[in-house]
Design an enzyme around this catalytic site. Structure first.
Site, PDB file in Angstrom:
ATOM      1  N   ASP A 190      42.059  -2.668   0.927  1.00 54.53           N
ATOM      2  CA  ASP A 190      41.860  -1.222   0.875  1.00 54.53           C
ATOM      3  C   ASP A 190      42.901  -0.563   1.777  1.00 54.53           C
ATOM      4  OD1 ASP A 190      40.261   1.226   0.211  1.00 54.53           O
ATOM      5  OD2 ASP A 190      40.004   1.240   2.390  1.00 54.53           O
TER       6      ASP A 190
ATOM      7  N   GLU B  16      43.560  -1.251  -5.186  1.00 50.42           N
ATOM      8  CA  GLU B  16      43.112  -0.088  -5.952  1.00 50.42           C
ATOM      9  C   GLU B  16      44.315   0.570  -6.618  1.00 50.42           C
ATOM     10  OE1 GLU B  16      40.178   3.807  -5.342  1.00 50.42           O
ATOM     11  OE2 GLU B  16      40.898   2.656  -3.629  1.00 50.42           O
TER      12      GLU B  16
ATOM     13  N   CYS C 133      27.415   0.597  -2.446  1.00 46.75           N
ATOM     14  CA  CYS C 133      26.885  -0.339  -1.449  1.00 46.75           C
ATOM     15  C   CYS C 133      27.191  -1.764  -1.906  1.00 46.75           C
ATOM     16  CB  CYS C 133      25.382  -0.142  -1.268  1.00 46.75           C
ATOM     17  SG  CYS C 133      24.613  -1.360  -0.166  1.00 46.75           S
TER      18      CYS C 133
ATOM     19  N   CYS D  59      23.501  -3.881  -2.244  1.00 41.91           N
ATOM     20  CA  CYS D  59      22.537  -3.738  -3.343  1.00 41.91           C
ATOM     21  C   CYS D  59      23.128  -3.105  -4.592  1.00 41.91           C
ATOM     22  CB  CYS D  59      21.334  -2.918  -2.872  1.00 41.91           C
ATOM     23  SG  CYS D  59      21.729  -1.198  -2.448  1.00 41.91           S
TER      24      CYS D  59
ATOM     25  N   CYS E  14      23.128   2.482   3.901  1.00 41.67           N
ATOM     26  CA  CYS E  14      22.602   2.592   2.540  1.00 41.67           C
ATOM     27  C   CYS E  14      21.131   3.012   2.607  1.00 41.67           C
ATOM     28  CB  CYS E  14      22.747   1.262   1.805  1.00 41.67           C
ATOM     29  SG  CYS E  14      22.048   1.275   0.130  1.00 41.67           S
TER      30      CYS E  14
ATOM     31  N   ASP F   4      35.706   1.361   5.224  1.00 42.28           N
ATOM     32  CA  ASP F   4      36.871   0.666   4.683  1.00 42.28           C
ATOM     33  C   ASP F   4      36.572  -0.797   4.346  1.00 42.28           C
ATOM     34  OD1 ASP F   4      38.302   3.013   4.997  1.00 42.28           O
ATOM     35  OD2 ASP F   4      38.928   2.502   7.027  1.00 42.28           O
TER      36      ASP F   4
END
Length: 398
Positions: free
Chosen positions: A189, A273, A326, A329, A345, A355
């Site tokens: 990232d 990304e 998240c 989950c 979360c 990050d």
């Protein structure tokens, strides 16, 4: 079994004599002139709905040399002039394939000064490089050795805005070959506060090279603004500004080379990304910081080194909510401003570093793409990367 060797460019700085510098400057001017003449001829033919290719422009070059107005083209080597016509042909090929915009004319002040020589335009013997129309070899600073038994295929000479001279020698490098396969995979990232955050939890600080030299750059630019246009003092001041910019770019490039080489050597799969940096820099607030971080250059270096060493780079779609998702989950947070660096979360109660969480989500999306078959369609803007969000293969024309 034939071995496909990688062609690699080795770039060195050199110090030309006064005669060599004058010859190269003449060559740069002639290369620019031929390129602009050929582009004008092809543009006029395009308006008449006629097609002009490389062979036609090569014939035009022969005719131009016979005219009194352009007779000076005979004073320099013909090899760089032919090469610039080939470059123009490539530019039109990219335009027709919708990979680039329409070719633009070269400017004497702003365009890059360079000339490319093929094997017939130079002599390389015993570690000494001599260009056509020159009696003495170039005084090159061999900062690193060429591969043993190297036979250069092309040589490109250039001068940067700071006045430094460089020669780039293209040859096969037998040392570049696929590395042993490994199971290691990593999500990357990119950011501004931290240059890189890895899915392993490692964080690479952003050195902010431009910010460190901002005061020096501002002083040089103020001095430039006070000089009279067209004066010799203005040209000296312009070079001082270019020297500061070159210092910033050199340090940034050196750091990115070190980071990308380490990441490619240690990991088999690298997930990033697919950011549209060109669009992001239109944001006035972040443009300077994004440009200083060098996100686009980082991706380019990562992709070509991965291709060299048999690694895989996967680019996850830019709309993938890597920061708001998240990693524990799978629930997606509705809003997550940039000022929020850590969050918890509401569904599973997991505390996240923004990050690190994004890097983990990128890695998971990239690995899922390789398993379920996504990512077979390369991005148009960067052929080396694969998009993990493209689920359908493109239909091939018969």
């Amino acid at each position: 079994m034939a071995v496909n060797r990688v062609k690699r460019a080795f770039k060195y700085r050199f110090y030309p004599s006064d005669a060599q510098a004058a010859e190269l400057l003449r060559t740069f001017g002639c290369v620019r002139k031929v390129y602009n003449l050929a582009l004008a001829a092809r543009s006029e033919a395009w308006a008449r709905q006629e097609r002009v290719n490389y062979n036609a422009t090569s014939a035009m070059l022969t005719a131009w040399k016979k005219t009194e107005e352009l007779a000076f083209l005979n004073e320099v080597s013909s090899v760089p002039l032919q090469q610039t016509l080939r470059h123009l042909q490539s530019a039109f090929a990219h335009f027709f394939a919708k990979r680039a915009k329409y070719p633009r004319f070269k400017s004497r002040k702003t365009s890059r000064r360079s000339a490319e020589y093929t094997t017939s335009g130079f002599r390389f013997r015993d570690g000494r490089l001599t260009l056509a129309k020159m009696a003495e070899p170039l005084d090159i600073v061999w900062s690193r050795p060429l591969p043993e038994g190297a036979k250069p295929s092309t040589v490109t000479v250039s001068q940067d805005p700071a006045g430094r001279w460089f020669v780039s020698i293209l040859c096969e490098d037998p040392l570049v070959k696929p590395l042993p396969a490994t199971d290691a995979a990593i999500g990357i990232d990119v950011g501004l506060d931290r240059l890189l955050t890895l899915s392993t939890g490692e964080k690479v600080a952003n050195p902010r090279h431009e910010r460190r030299d901002r005061a020096r750059l501002a002083k040089a630019q103020r001095e430039l603004s006070r000089k009279a246009k067209g004066s010799a003092n203005r040209d000296k001041a312009r070079r001082r500004v270019a020297t500061v910019h070159a210092r910033i770019a050199d340090r940034r490039r050196d750091l990115l080379h070190q980071l990308t080489t380490r990441l490619v050597r240690e990991n088999q799969t690298l997930v990033i990304e697919d950011l549209t940096v060109r669009t992001m820099v239109k944001n006035r607030t972040l443009a300077r910081a994004i440009s200083d971080a060098g996100w686009r250059e980082f991706r380019c270096l990562l992709e070509y080194k991965a291709a060299w060493y048999g690694r895989e780079v996967i680019a996850v779609d830019r709309f993938f909510p890597s920061s708001k998702l998240c990693s524990g989950c799978g629930s997606v947070r509705e809003k997550l401003p940039l000022s929020v660096r850590t969050w918890t979360c509401g569904n599973c109660g997991t505390a996240h570093d923004r990050d690190v969480n994004a890097a983990n989500n990128l890695l998971a999306a990239g690995l899922a793409a390789t398993v379920c078959g996504a990512g077979v369609r390369p991005q148009r803007s960067s052929p080396g990367g694969q998009s993990a969000m493209k689920q359908k293969t493109p239909r091939r024309e018969p």
